[in-house]
Design an enzyme around this catalytic site. Structure first.
Site, PDB file in Angstrom:
ATOM      1  N   GLY A 128       9.268   6.218  -3.708  1.00 50.20           N
ATOM      2  CA  GLY A 128       8.934   7.242  -2.815  1.00 50.20           C
ATOM      3  C   GLY A 128       7.477   7.167  -2.442  1.00 50.20           C
ATOM      4  N   SER A 170       6.295   6.819   1.420  1.00 45.89           N
ATOM      5  CA  SER A 170       6.129   7.565   3.094  1.00 45.89           C
ATOM      6  C   SER A 170       6.661   8.820   2.951  1.00 45.89           C
ATOM      7  CB  SER A 170       6.949   6.524   3.962  1.00 45.89           C
ATOM      8  OG  SER A 170       6.311   5.352   4.026  1.00 45.89           O
ATOM      9  N   GLU A 225       6.168  -7.092  -2.392  1.00 47.68           N
ATOM     10  CA  GLU A 225       7.065  -6.562  -1.712  1.00 47.68           C
ATOM     11  C   GLU A 225       7.202  -7.298  -0.157  1.00 47.68           C
ATOM     12  OE1 GLU A 225       7.963  -2.278   1.028  1.00 47.68           O
ATOM     13  OE2 GLU A 225       6.618  -2.496  -0.824  1.00 47.68           O
TER      14      GLU A 225
END
Length: 382
Positions: free
Chosen positions: A124, A126, A241
């Site tokens: 969670g 953006s 990421e």
């Protein structure tokens, strides 16, 4: 960097390929399997082999593998189109974040289950008005006794509709500069006050969602790391990421099949097309080397900050070009779902529609170039 794999690494690669031949039916293979291929059963089979959280300590379900070994497994899974979305965020991002910042209780409770493929996570970050400018987010968590009370909205949360937990970034102090008032909280998706609504993307797939939090009460023990230090914790997580081989191989299977179609149809007699394909092949090899270098650095305990930014910018822009060239090769068939060979036209149409997202999700190319300039080249800000 030593480019030669060890005998053990060669054996591992063949072991993964054997597993895929035995466990992955052709009809279950997916383009972009790390995004759209959600299968808890398949993830649990991988977990049983020790291929989720493999770099983690043994006490938390890992096997203390190197990052190069993890990359070998991941590369083979992506090339085969394995449905690995169910464990993807837990393995790539949440596990390392908990190892770096989580409490002993959080690690003991979540990491072994994640390594077994039993838990799925969404992230969670953006919000409707806080995408690339993440520090502008408005979702708030207010302390009330032993609980955080959370109110706000998140968007583009991949697999939130199937996740067990949301790794939430929220504002815990509104009276300080925006970068300094963020925290990270693990939220059980079964708690009251959570509403998940689907977002169907441009190609008709549902993996994105928006989440609404209305007075959701989360025990304070689920704060990850330090209160108001979330921004600084996120910065290191994004290195994991951004630097994975998924940034290079999302549409690999489409490209492979388009290339074979071009050869079979005699299109590669065109010297211009041969030159274009040769350019793509060369840069695919370069991108792969960049990604293996990041894994090599991680194995040696070096944080690949600028290297991750460079790798993602290079690889995702190449992915977009691969989609473009694939569209040119199949021509009018990429304008819809009409098949070329084994529904190839429809797959290329999907790749073309999805391609713009590659240089947005996980950090836009402009942001990545700023990181390269500031942290890689040492150029002045502003």
């Amino acid at each position: 960097m030593d480019f030669a794999p060890t005998p053990a690494e060669d054996r591992l690669r063949e072991d993964v390929r054997r597993f895929l031949r035995e466990r992955l039916a052709p009809q279950d293979a997916r383009d972009d399997g790390w995004i759209v291929g959600f299968s808890r059963t398949f993830s649990q089979a991988l977990g049983a082999r020790g291929w989720i959280g493999s770099t983690w300590p043994r006490r938390y379900g890992g096997r203390e593998a190197t990052y190069l070994e993890r990359l070998i497994v991941t590369e083979e899974l992506l090339r085969a189109g394995a449905p690995i979305a169910a464990h993807w965020f837990g393995d790539r991002q949440i596990g390392p974040a908990l190892l770096a910042y989580g409490s002993d209780e959080q690690r003991e409770e979540l990491l072994p289950r994640t390594a077994r493929g039993e838990l799925a996570f969404s992230i969670g970050m953006s919000e409707p008005n806080a995408g690339s400018d993440l520090a502008s987010l408005r979702t708030r968590a207010v302390e009330e006794g032993d609980f955080w009370v959370i109110d706000g909205q998140k968007i583009w949360t991949t697999h939130a509709h199937e996740a067990d937990y949301c790794y939430l970034v929220c504002r815990t102090d509104g009276a300080v500069p925006k970068h300094k008032g963020l925290s990270e909280i693990l939220v059980d998706m079964r708690l009251p006050g959570i509403t998940v609504r689907p977002i169907v993307d441009a190609v008709g797939e549902h993996h994105f969602n928006e989440i609404f939090f209305e007075s959701v009460r989360v025990h304070r023990r689920w704060l990850v790391g330090q209160k108001n230090r979330g921004w600084y914790q996120i910065a290191s997580q994004l290195d994991y990421e951004r630097s994975g081989i998924e940034r290079l191989l999302s549409n690999w299977r489409v490209y492979r099949d388009v290339r074979e179609h071009a050869r079979a149809a005699g299109l590669t007699r065109d010297p211009l097309l041969r030159d274009r394909l040769a350019s793509l092949e060369t840069r695919l090899a370069i991108g792969r080397s960049l990604i293996y270098r990041v894994a090599w650095l991680l194995t040696r305990g070096i944080v690949p900050n600028k290297e991750s930014a460079l790798t993602k910018a290079f690889a995702t822009e190449l992915e977009q070009e691969i989609a473009e060239v694939s569209g040119q090769i199949v021509g009018m068939h990429a304008l819809g779902r009409s098949p070329v060979g084994d529904a190839l036209g429809g797959r290329v149409a999907r790749a073309l529609a999805f391609a713009p997202s590659y240089t947005i999700m996980g950090g836009t190319s402009s942001i990545l170039r700023n990181i390269i300039a500031l942290r890689g080249l040492g150029l002045p800000a502003g």
